[in-house]
Motif scaffolding. Structure first.
Motif, PDB file in Angstrom:
ATOM      1  N   ALA A  76       0.934  -1.136  -0.106  1.00  0.00           N
ATOM      2  CA  ALA A  76      -0.039   0.104   0.144  1.00  0.00           C
ATOM      3  C   ALA A  76       0.862   1.119   0.017  1.00  0.00           C
ATOM      4  O   ALA A  76       0.444   2.048  -0.815  1.00  0.00           O
ATOM      5  CB  ALA A  76      -0.987  -0.122   1.206  1.00  0.00           C
ATOM      6  N   SER A  79       2.321   2.088  -3.347  1.00  0.00           N
ATOM      7  CA  SER A  79       1.438   2.697  -4.333  1.00  0.00           C
ATOM      8  C   SER A  79       1.270   4.188  -4.136  1.00  0.00           C
ATOM      9  O   SER A  79       0.684   4.884  -4.830  1.00  0.00           O
ATOM     10  CB  SER A  79      -0.235   2.220  -4.038  1.00  0.00           C
ATOM     11  OG  SER A  79      -0.587   2.651  -2.844  1.00  0.00           O
ATOM     12  N   ASN A  98      -6.992   6.648  -5.907  1.00  0.00           N
ATOM     13  CA  ASN A  98      -7.928   5.988  -5.145  1.00  0.00           C
ATOM     14  C   ASN A  98      -9.138   5.589  -5.886  1.00  0.00           C
ATOM     15  O   ASN A  98      -9.775   4.488  -5.862  1.00  0.00           O
ATOM     16  CB  ASN A  98      -8.429   6.646  -3.890  1.00  0.00           C
ATOM     17  CG  ASN A  98      -7.238   6.625  -2.679  1.00  0.00           C
ATOM     18  OD1 ASN A  98      -6.312   6.311  -3.016  1.00  0.00           O
ATOM     19  ND2 ASN A  98      -7.622   7.095  -1.577  1.00  0.00           N
ATOM     20  N   ILE A 101      -8.585   2.784  -8.315  1.00  0.00           N
ATOM     21  CA  ILE A 101      -8.355   1.257  -7.740  1.00  0.00           C
ATOM     22  C   ILE A 101      -9.997   1.109  -7.306  1.00  0.00           C
ATOM     23  O   ILE A 101     -10.236  -0.193  -7.650  1.00  0.00           O
ATOM     24  CB  ILE A 101      -7.829   1.512  -6.441  1.00  0.00           C
ATOM     25  CG1 ILE A 101      -6.243   1.885  -6.593  1.00  0.00           C
ATOM     26  CG2 ILE A 101      -7.921   0.289  -5.695  1.00  0.00           C
ATOM     27  CD1 ILE A 101      -5.301   2.089  -5.525  1.00  0.00           C
ATOM     28  N   HIS A 102     -10.815   1.936  -7.099  1.00  0.00           N
ATOM     29  CA  HIS A 102     -12.219   1.454  -6.612  1.00  0.00           C
ATOM     30  C   HIS A 102     -12.879   0.881  -7.964  1.00  0.00           C
ATOM     31  O   HIS A 102     -13.830  -0.098  -8.005  1.00  0.00           O
ATOM     32  CB  HIS A 102     -13.009   2.768  -6.162  1.00  0.00           C
ATOM     33  CG  HIS A 102     -14.338   2.397  -5.767  1.00  0.00           C
ATOM     34  ND1 HIS A 102     -14.720   1.435  -4.806  1.00  0.00           N
ATOM     35  CD2 HIS A 102     -15.735   3.071  -6.184  1.00  0.00           C
ATOM     36  CE1 HIS A 102     -16.130   1.156  -4.577  1.00  0.00           C
ATOM     37  NE2 HIS A 102     -16.440   2.267  -5.616  1.00  0.00           N
ATOM     38  N   SER A 148     -12.563   5.511  -0.594  1.00  0.00           N
ATOM     39  CA  SER A 148     -11.791   6.197  -1.520  1.00  0.00           C
ATOM     40  C   SER A 148     -11.297   7.538  -1.414  1.00  0.00           C
ATOM     41  O   SER A 148     -10.135   8.016  -1.860  1.00  0.00           O
ATOM     42  CB  SER A 148     -12.565   5.950  -3.092  1.00  0.00           C
ATOM     43  OG  SER A 148     -13.008   4.661  -3.240  1.00  0.00           O
ATOM     44  N   ILE A 151      -7.643   9.474   1.796  1.00  0.00           N
ATOM     45  CA  ILE A 151      -6.753   8.980   0.971  1.00  0.00           C
ATOM     46  C   ILE A 151      -5.929   7.854   1.563  1.00  0.00           C
ATOM     47  O   ILE A 151      -5.569   6.732   0.907  1.00  0.00           O
ATOM     48  CB  ILE A 151      -5.398  10.158   0.799  1.00  0.00           C
ATOM     49  CG1 ILE A 151      -6.149  11.335  -0.037  1.00  0.00           C
ATOM     50  CG2 ILE A 151      -4.335   9.547   0.130  1.00  0.00           C
ATOM     51  CD1 ILE A 151      -5.264  12.546   0.106  1.00  0.00           C
ATOM     52  N   GLN A 153      -7.038   5.373   3.171  1.00  0.00           N
ATOM     53  CA  GLN A 153      -7.801   4.086   3.205  1.00  0.00           C
ATOM     54  C   GLN A 153      -7.668   3.409   1.708  1.00  0.00           C
ATOM     55  O   GLN A 153      -8.136   2.399   1.554  1.00  0.00           O
ATOM     56  CB  GLN A 153      -9.314   4.414   3.467  1.00  0.00           C
ATOM     57  CG  GLN A 153      -9.574   4.705   4.758  1.00  0.00           C
ATOM     58  CD  GLN A 153      -8.868   3.565   5.812  1.00  0.00           C
ATOM     59  OE1 GLN A 153      -9.119   2.383   5.630  1.00  0.00           O
ATOM     60  NE2 GLN A 153      -8.528   4.234   6.745  1.00  0.00           N
ATOM     61  N   ARG A 154      -6.659   3.779   0.949  1.00  0.00           N
ATOM     62  CA  ARG A 154      -6.182   3.006  -0.015  1.00  0.00           C
ATOM     63  C   ARG A 154      -5.747   1.727   0.376  1.00  0.00           C
ATOM     64  O   ARG A 154      -5.642   0.757  -0.285  1.00  0.00           O
ATOM     65  CB  ARG A 154      -5.014   3.679  -0.891  1.00  0.00           C
ATOM     66  CG  ARG A 154      -4.627   3.161  -2.203  1.00  0.00           C
ATOM     67  CD  ARG A 154      -3.375   3.668  -2.734  1.00  0.00           C
ATOM     68  NE  ARG A 154      -3.902   5.046  -3.039  1.00  0.00           N
ATOM     69  CZ  ARG A 154      -2.920   5.879  -3.602  1.00  0.00           C
ATOM     70  NH1 ARG A 154      -1.820   5.464  -4.063  1.00  0.00           N
ATOM     71  NH2 ARG A 154      -3.267   7.049  -4.118  1.00  0.00           N
ATOM     72  N   THR A 157      -8.751  -0.438   0.198  1.00  0.00           N
ATOM     73  CA  THR A 157      -9.162  -0.732  -1.188  1.00  0.00           C
ATOM     74  C   THR A 157      -8.295  -1.584  -2.146  1.00  0.00           C
ATOM     75  O   THR A 157      -8.409  -2.509  -2.789  1.00  0.00           O
ATOM     76  CB  THR A 157      -9.711   0.429  -1.949  1.00  0.00           C
ATOM     77  OG1 THR A 157      -8.495   1.077  -2.040  1.00  0.00           O
ATOM     78  CG2 THR A 157     -10.687   1.073  -1.242  1.00  0.00           C
ATOM     79  N   LEU A 158      -7.047  -1.455  -1.833  1.00  0.00           N
ATOM     80  CA  LEU A 158      -5.994  -2.168  -2.505  1.00  0.00           C
ATOM     81  C   LEU A 158      -5.651  -3.530  -1.865  1.00  0.00           C
ATOM     82  O   LEU A 158      -5.674  -4.621  -2.574  1.00  0.00           O
ATOM     83  CB  LEU A 158      -4.341  -1.336  -2.177  1.00  0.00           C
ATOM     84  CG  LEU A 158      -3.373  -1.986  -3.016  1.00  0.00           C
ATOM     85  CD1 LEU A 158      -3.809  -1.815  -4.604  1.00  0.00           C
ATOM     86  CD2 LEU A 158      -2.051  -1.311  -2.934  1.00  0.00           C
ATOM     87  N   SER A 202      -1.141  -5.155   1.926  1.00  0.00           N
ATOM     88  CA  SER A 202      -1.564  -3.991   1.789  1.00  0.00           C
ATOM     89  C   SER A 202      -2.154  -3.509   2.881  1.00  0.00           C
ATOM     90  O   SER A 202      -2.573  -2.296   3.467  1.00  0.00           O
ATOM     91  CB  SER A 202      -2.481  -4.200   0.608  1.00  0.00           C
ATOM     92  OG  SER A 202      -1.874  -4.305  -0.521  1.00  0.00           O
TER      93      SER A 202
END
Length: 650
Positions: A76, A79, A98, A101-102, A148, A151, A153-154, A157-158, A202
């Motif tokens: 993570a 990224s 972000n 990625i979503h 998303s 920030i 919280q990538r 999501t990743l 991640s």
């Protein structure tokens, strides 16, 4: 002679791709207003190291520096490296990545739902409609916006990207069990191992990939025909049941909470479990019905449920117990319903049970709500024929309405000042909402409104009186010659009873920096020490290793500024006894070098190597940092040995 293929066949192959593109474009459009958003909450704590990223070496140091979880979440962090030049200046590149990625996850959800749909219906049109319905509803759920738009919280999501890749790869490999059982089992096993590891690197809840697969196996899938039952059950036990049992054992090991943890969190393990039972129903309701105005990033002001004191909590616990019993009993007759229940609860297994995290975060639903959404769309697809068209149109309309609500939510996030004002008005008891508003006011309106916001909040919520430390900091910088003793006195009388917050550490650290660099008549380093000592009298803080470690670092900084090497090293050593780390190592070595104690610095580095973490990535990063410190010592000694003053040639 061959002619052109019938138009109907061409269209049947083309429309799914066009529909998917349209959904993803609508998703981009719905999130686009948020691109003008800003950094919030844990962004700074986790990503501040980006400001030091200038080359490959510094990028690697940042990637391996994570301390948010046991493994540091290096994938993570990696990224974020491409967006490093924009750190602290422009959040747009971070938010765009972000959202991309979503959208990628939306495509993966579609592929997964399509494969899942084939297990519960054989009609191609129903399979596609079920898959499209699932992704269209899930992609636009307003509850997931913060996943998303926050920030950092990538990481969530990743991690979900790798979980979804793993789920799709597992389903593909499983399809070959009948024809190539050995190859299929190898593929299924490798998929679980590789993608679980990538997901965990991640964020730790990626460890739930085997749990999600287990849910699929016990609900909508059946034992492969012709496959030896003993071998199949043995494989499932090793690769699915064992990880689930290990996870449950870990969760059990988290209770009971230590007294100092209860003092900081203000809830016991039992109270957290009761609270989460109620919160899970809220999550389920908010997934499908929550208005956008009720959503936001700040929920820390929630109070934990007390045993048997809240009837709704008792009802929530009973409702979950009943739901689970029914799902187990009828899982073969109603497999999709059982799948929805087990998937949702399994997805919340780590963050909504005994691990002592904060009670409520919207992003925790990122993967768990896929199950309920899939079940809803299944009901629509399998509705009686006379209602089927209406039901499908209703789901399409629902997805579009959600997209419109999401656009409104994104528009709010894209206006940081308005968002901070709205979030503070929604939850006036949230300290994070108050400090976020003050931060935005400081940036856009000047210090006076920010100070007023913090002052008013401290009066209404005295347990958060520490928010006035930044006020004192600002006052010293703006008016160093004025008398600020009244505010100092307020803090000295309040800090011993404040609620626990790690931001108190940051605030005192900033105040010390100001006192060392600004000639503020009312705030000297001794004043900061007095405030820090007052905080140390607080039970929530004096039992916290993190605060006690900070306290010694604070004292060391003051002693170092005064030129007292012995006291500096004494406090740094005591801080290292509580918890060694790269920053402390650097402070100790640089202090020794300043005192020209080069051999002592080398001895310390050698001893520090024995204290490095056993976690491979952290150990590697710690070794690199110590090697750099050793090089620094050698260079400093060489420089010190050079003759001082001009030299004369022949």
């Amino acid at each position: 002679m061959t002619g052109r293929p019938p138009a109907r066949l061409v269209w049947s192959d083309l429309w799914p791709a066009l529909a998917m593109i349209a959904i993803l474009l609508l998703g981009w459009f719905a999130y686009r207003p948020a691109f003008s958003g800003t950094f919030l909450l844990d962004d700074h704590a986790n990503l501040a190291g980006l400001q030091s990223v200038t080359d490959l070496r510094s990028a690697l140091a940042f990637i391996l520096s994570g301390d948010s979880g046991p493994l540091g979440r290096p994938l993570a962090l990696a990224s974020f490296v491409p967006q490093a030049p924009a750190w602290g200046v422009d959040a747009t590149p971070f938010i765009k990545v972000n959202v991309l990625i979503h959208l990628l996850n939306g495509l993966l959800v579609f592929l997964f739902a399509k494969r899942l749909a084939r297990t519960v219906t054989s009609e191609r049109s129903d399979v596609l409609l079920l898959a499209f319905g699932t992704v269209a509803v899930w992609l636009f759920v307003p509850l997931l916006a913060s996943s998303s738009l926050l920030i950092v919280q990538r990481m969530t999501t990743l991690s979900a990207t790798f979980v979804l890749c793993g789920l799709n790869a597992y389903m593909v490999a499983r399809e070959h069990l009948a024809r190539k059982p050995n190859v299929a089992l190898a593929g299924m096993s490798g998929t679980l191992v590789v993608f679980t590891l990538l997901a965990v690197l991640s964020k730790e809840n990626g460890a739930l990939l085997p749990v999600f697969v287990l849910v699929i196996e016990v609900t909508v899938l059946r034992q492969p025909p012709g496959f030896p039952a003993l071998r199949w059950n043995a494989w499932r036990f090793v690769f699915l049941a064992t990880p689930a049992l290990v996870t449950i054992a870990f969760l059990v090991s988290q209770v009971p909470y230590a007294d100092e943890l209860v003092a900081r969190r203000e809830f016991t393990a039992a109270q957290r479990l009761l609270s989460e039972a109620r919160i899970l129903w809220e999550y389920a309701f908010n997934t499908f019905f929550a208005p956008g105005a009720s959503l936001g990033p700040f929920h820390e002001a929630r109070e934990a449920s007390r045993p048997f004191s809240d009837p709704l909590t008792v009802v929530a616990v009973g409702a979950w117990a009943t739901t689970v019993v029914i799902a187990v009993r009828w899982r073969r007759r109603y497999p999709v319903a059982a799948f929805a229940v087990f998937w949702f609860l399994g997805g919340h297994l780590l963050e909504s049970t005994t691990i002592p995290l904060e009670l409520y975060f919207e992003h925790r639903n990122y993967l768990p709500i896929i199950g309920p959404v899939f079940a809803l769309c299944y009901l629509v697809v399998r509705a009686p024929k006379r209602y089927r068209l209406i039901a499908r149109a209703a789901v399409a309309a629902y997805a579009v309405i959600n997209a419109a609500i999401l656009f409104s939510v994104s528009s709010l996030w894209g206006n940081p000042m308005l968002a901070a004002t709205v979030w503070h008005s929604q939850d006036p008891h949230s300290v994070r909402a108050a400090t976020t508003l003050a931060s935005q006011q400081l940036t856009t309106m000047g210090p006076e409104p920010a100070i007023e916001t913090l002052r008013n909040f401290a009066e209404q919520s005295p347990q958060h009186a520490y928010v006035r430390i930044p006020e004192l900091n600002l006052a010293c910088m703006m008016a160093p010659r004025q008398d600020h003793s009244e505010l100092v006195g307020f803090l000295e009388s309040s800090l011993s009873t404040i609620a626990f917050s790690l931001t108190t550490i940051e605030m005192l650290d900033q105040l010390l920096t100001t006192s060392l660099t600004t000639q503020c008549d009312s705030v000297r380093p001794a004043t900061v020490v007095s405030l820090a000592d007052t905080v140390m009298e607080n039970l929530s803080y004096n039992t916290s290793n993190r605060y006690r470690k900070f306290h010694h670092v604070l004292m060391a900084r003051i002693a170092r500024a005064a030129g007292d090497t012995k006291t500096t090293l004494d406090h740094l050593a005591r801080a290292a006894d509580i918890g060694p780390g790269d920053r402390l190592n650097m402070m100790i070595v640089t202090t020794l070098v300043e005192a020209r104690r080069f051999d002592d610095a080398r001895t310390f580095i050698q001893e520090a190597r024995h204290e490095l973490s056993q976690q491979p990535l952290r150990r590697y990063n710690g070794t690199r940092n110590l090697d750099e410190l050793l090089l620094y010592v050698d260079e400093a000694e060489e420089l010190a040995a050079e003759p001082v003053g001009p030299t004369h040639g022949d």
